[in-house]
Design a protein around this motif. Sequence first.
Motif, mmCIF file in Angstrom:
data_model
loop_
_atom_site.group_PDB
_atom_site.id
_atom_site.type_symbol
_atom_site.label_atom_id
_atom_site.label_comp_id
_atom_site.label_asym_id
_atom_site.label_seq_id
_atom_site.Cartn_x
_atom_site.Cartn_y
_atom_site.Cartn_z
ATOM 1 N N LEU A 200 -35.448 5.990 -41.612
ATOM 2 C CA LEU A 200 -34.365 6.968 -41.551
ATOM 3 C C LEU A 200 -33.006 6.296 -41.374
ATOM 4 C CD1 LEU A 200 -33.767 10.028 -41.486
ATOM 5 C CD2 LEU A 200 -34.026 9.925 -38.987
ATOM 6 N N PRO A 202 -30.851 6.021 -38.697
ATOM 7 C CA PRO A 202 -29.809 6.893 -38.139
ATOM 8 C C PRO A 202 -28.622 6.069 -37.643
ATOM 9 C CG PRO A 202 -31.601 6.631 -36.574
ATOM 10 C CD PRO A 202 -32.052 5.963 -37.827
ATOM 11 N N GLU A 206 -23.489 10.258 -36.848
ATOM 12 C CA GLU A 206 -23.785 10.676 -38.218
ATOM 13 C C GLU A 206 -23.922 12.192 -38.332
ATOM 14 O OE1 GLU A 206 -26.867 9.597 -41.890
ATOM 15 O OE2 GLU A 206 -27.241 8.829 -39.864
ATOM 16 N N GLU A 207 -24.523 12.859 -37.375
ATOM 17 C CA GLU A 207 -24.695 14.315 -37.468
ATOM 18 C C GLU A 207 -23.342 15.017 -37.561
ATOM 19 O OE1 GLU A 207 -26.997 17.972 -35.193
ATOM 20 O OE2 GLU A 207 -26.281 16.271 -34.031
ATOM 21 N N ARG A 304 -30.192 15.347 -45.664
ATOM 22 C CA ARG A 304 -30.018 14.274 -44.675
ATOM 23 C C ARG A 304 -29.872 14.861 -43.270
ATOM 24 N NH1 ARG A 304 -31.194 9.106 -43.290
ATOM 25 N NH2 ARG A 304 -29.579 8.213 -41.948
ATOM 26 N N LEU A 308 -32.449 14.187 -40.019
ATOM 27 C CA LEU A 308 -32.023 13.680 -38.710
ATOM 28 C C LEU A 308 -32.463 14.618 -37.593
ATOM 29 C CD1 LEU A 308 -28.375 12.406 -39.372
ATOM 30 C CD2 LEU A 308 -30.349 11.012 -38.734
ATOM 31 N N ARG A 309 -32.240 15.905 -37.770
ATOM 32 C CA ARG A 309 -32.574 16.855 -36.722
ATOM 33 C C ARG A 309 -34.087 16.969 -36.537
ATOM 34 N NH1 ARG A 309 -27.969 21.528 -38.133
ATOM 35 N NH2 ARG A 309 -26.249 20.417 -37.093
ATOM 36 N N THR A 319 -29.853 13.820 -31.859
ATOM 37 C CA THR A 319 -29.647 12.957 -33.026
ATOM 38 C C THR A 319 -28.789 11.759 -32.664
ATOM 39 O OG1 THR A 319 -27.738 14.300 -33.682
ATOM 40 C CG2 THR A 319 -29.868 14.874 -34.647
#
Length: 558
Positions: A200, A202, A206-207, A304, A308-309, A319
Amino acid sequence: MLASLSIRDVVLIDRLDLDLGPGLAVLTGETGAGKSILLDALGLALGARGDSGLVRAGAAQASVTAVFEVAEDHPALTMLAEQEIPAALPLILRRTVTPDGRSRAWVNDRAVGVGLLRQLGEVLVEIHGQHDQHGLLDPRTHREVLDQFGGHEALKAEVARRFREMQAADTARDRAEAEAEAVRREEDHLRTSLADLDKLKPQPGEEEDLVHRRQRLQNADRMVAALNAALDALNGEPTLEVRLLDADRALQRLPDAETDERVRQLRAGLERASIEIGEGVAGVERLLADLDLGEDSLEVVEDRLYALRAAARRHQVTTEDLPELARKLRARLELIDGGGTVAAKLTAAAAEARRVYREVAEDLSRARKAAADDLIKAIAVELGPLRMGRVEIAVAFDPLPEDAWGPEGIERCQFMVRTNPGAPAGPLARVASGGELSRLMLALKVVLARTASAGTLVFDEVDSGIGGAVADAVGERLQRLGGHAQVLVVTHNPQVAARGDLHLRVAKRVEGETTLTEVRALTAAERREEVARMLSGAELTAEARAAADRLMSLAVRS
């Protein structure tokens, strides 16, 4: 130092207020006059057992208040600070007991438990009597006494510091070993989780960035349409700029166009309007050009964000915490992927910390044994004049097992005594008789005077069963001890009484059918009479008074 003692309704004492000072204070009086009552009252204020028998007959309660003057760094104030009790000076200890045995205690007018009062009493006053089992008679104090005598403060601090480092190193090693074992049990899960996060990838923040991009993409069509409509309105045929130019040309054809002020103002306004419209067109074009929607479509951004969630929910974190979670998982797996390197380093560090601790602890042990030799020699010097020349003092050192090592070292220390040649040495409290014990305590305290923790020392009949030169030797040592600490001594010996800086006489008086005990500070003349009484008995003679004068003059000269 005990500055004052107030007693109300304790046994035969109805009301007594004593003001005390530094030096040697002697308490004398006939047998049965009540000297022990005075010590019992002091003991009550210091946390001793509150016996209902201490309450004077007919009184509602017995009450004792002891006021101490201590330095600002005294251990008693530290104890109070730990209990969040105001450490105001002077330090006032108060205790009451009712006829049904109920007891209450206060320190600086704050109600406290008797246990705290007892702890304070142990650092404020040392009472040495024939049956007291505290102070130097408590083997737990001997190591500290020896360190004070030897001046081992810096070395003790180093041992304590190294012990804490050893504990920290052991804890780090044990934690790493426990974590490695836990990792092995859940290795498959950890590797799956880390692979999921590595795929992923992360990123911090990013969120929030994705939410902002999604919002822009969701509004993209409307924003483009609005900006294009604005351009169409501004650039329609003919354009606003062309129309303004046509209007200006028409105004130029008016008569007196060049000289009429009103015409000139109209033309200037048209020119400004043309400039503003040009800037407006340019601004709309810039907004349209700056509308960076990126290469991602709304679908890509939402996919995306969902991924993430979903990962955050699986791992039960936010996240924002996903990158840190990946780092922690990788670090945990390194405990086994590293081939034991981390655990090996921590084990080596713990072994080194233990080696260093043991080294400095052994230095302290050697210093203690050297101090013990010096202490034994110094005590022997004091014991000779006290008719205890055959008594031998020793210090026993008992190594502790490793699991009992602590910040104070790796051995126990205990003072031992041999009262008769050939007899085995034993603990102070078990081997010495009452009189021997009192004199032995006196010799110890004289040697340790400069390092004494308690500012007040009480000796109850330390001169029991002796007289003549030995009694004078006891008196001389008590007087010398009074130069370093406040000393209170109950005595029947004139040689001791003659050396007091303060002389208190305890006596009984009868009022009607009530017998009461009173304590009074004697004047110089009264002291002479009391010492003479102690020398001759009930009948005072000129010879007794002359002998009292000689004793008191010798005490002043020494």
